[in-house]
Design an enzyme around this catalytic site. Structure first.
Site: not given
Length: 311
Positions: A58, A124
């Site tokens: 993003d 992540y």
């Protein structure tokens, strides 16, 4: 003509980019990670190169190891570019353009390798700090690359929330569904593991630094950020266990106006890093393998380029 497929792991700071994927909105073209990588490859190879990525981060999200595959073609009379030449050449053009992007590793892979489908696991990492954007793990490189939360966070409750995330759940309420996503079970994802590390400061006990690592085969758009944000709400006792269980066990689609009234929190993007993506080592070759180089007749080049662009 000779063709060779490469897999490169890129690192970048995402604060100056409009996400990874190429974007044009209302005629305006935004600067993205994909744009910069493709342009640097075009400049290096003196040909139009199309890339395929394992993930689409993003706006503002960072990466330590973001894998990207691409195919370069070379005249049969010329020597194939070795891996170090590709790494140094592409990094030169990225640096020359002022990009905060670089190749960390590059490998030769078979033509049948697919950067998305052959992925074994993604990791992540999310950083939270009580000081403004100060990342304790690497303060110089990652300055302002963490989510600043001045209020104290109960680490035990934070771990309890992530313990509930473990396993397979429908994370429909941990993402922002697109209109075309009409199959409810496609929101099911499995979290393989998590690790939360707390760095207390003995000289300044009110200062917190937290590192959250999550691993899984794949994640939905915004999923990790919602997981972190909702876990923080739980750690700060702004939601209880019953409400957390409700978010993790939706029974079906919810109208948009009802979704807006839910107590949820999406963590800031600057604290998130695509930290690692794992593949079977049999695909990754650290030296050029002649048997993986494809010789293509000139008349087939155009058709293959069109196919590569579509994929």
């Amino acid at each position: 003509m000779k063709k060779i497929k490469y897999l490169a792991f890129f690192s970048y700071l995402g604060r100056n980019y409009h996400g990874f994927q190429y974007q044009i909105l209302e005629g305006q073209r935004f600067k993205t990670i994909q744009d910069s990588i493709q342009q640097s490859l075009n400049n290096f190879a003196k040909q139009e190169v199309f890339i395929k990525s394992s993930s689409r981060t993003d706006v503002g999200v960072n990466a330590r190891k973001h894998p990207v595959q691409f195919v370069l073609q070379r005249d049969s009379k010329k020597k194939i570019w070795d891996l170090l030449t590709v790494q140094r050449g592409v990094n030169f053009y990225l640096r020359d353009a002022g990009d905060q992007i670089a190749i960390n590793e590059v490998y030769q892979v078979p033509m049948e390798f697919d950067v998305r489908n052959d992925c074994l696991q993604k990791e992540y990492v999310f950083y939270i700090d009580s000081q403004v954007g100060y990342n304790w793990e690497n303060p110089l490189l990652f300055y302002k690359q963490s989510w600043c939360i001045p209020d104290q966070i109960d680490i035990d409750r934070l771990k309890q929330a992530f313990q509930k995330y473990l396993g397979r759940h429908n994370f429909y309420l941990f993402t922002s569904p697109e209109p075309f996503q009409t199959q409810f079970d496609l929101f099911e994802k499995e979290l393989n593991s998590f690790e939360i590390t707390h760095y207390p400061n003995e000289h300044f006990p009110k200062i917190q630094s937290i590192r959250i690592s999550v691993k899984g085969k794949g994640f939905l758009k915004y999923q990790v950020r919602y997981m972190v944000g909702i876990a923080v709400l739980y750690a700060q006792k702004k939601i209880d266990e019953n409400y957390l269980n409700y978010l993790l066990n939706p029974t079906g689609f919810i109208p948009q106006d009802e979704r807006r009234n839910l107590i949820r929190l999406k963590a800031k993007p600057e604290g998130l890093f695509l930290y690692d993506v794992q593949y079977d080592q049999k695909f990754l070759h650290s030296q050029i393998q002649d048997d993986l180089i494809v010789n293509v007749p000139e008349k087939q080049i155009q058709d293959i380029d069109l196919l590569q662009q579509k994929t």
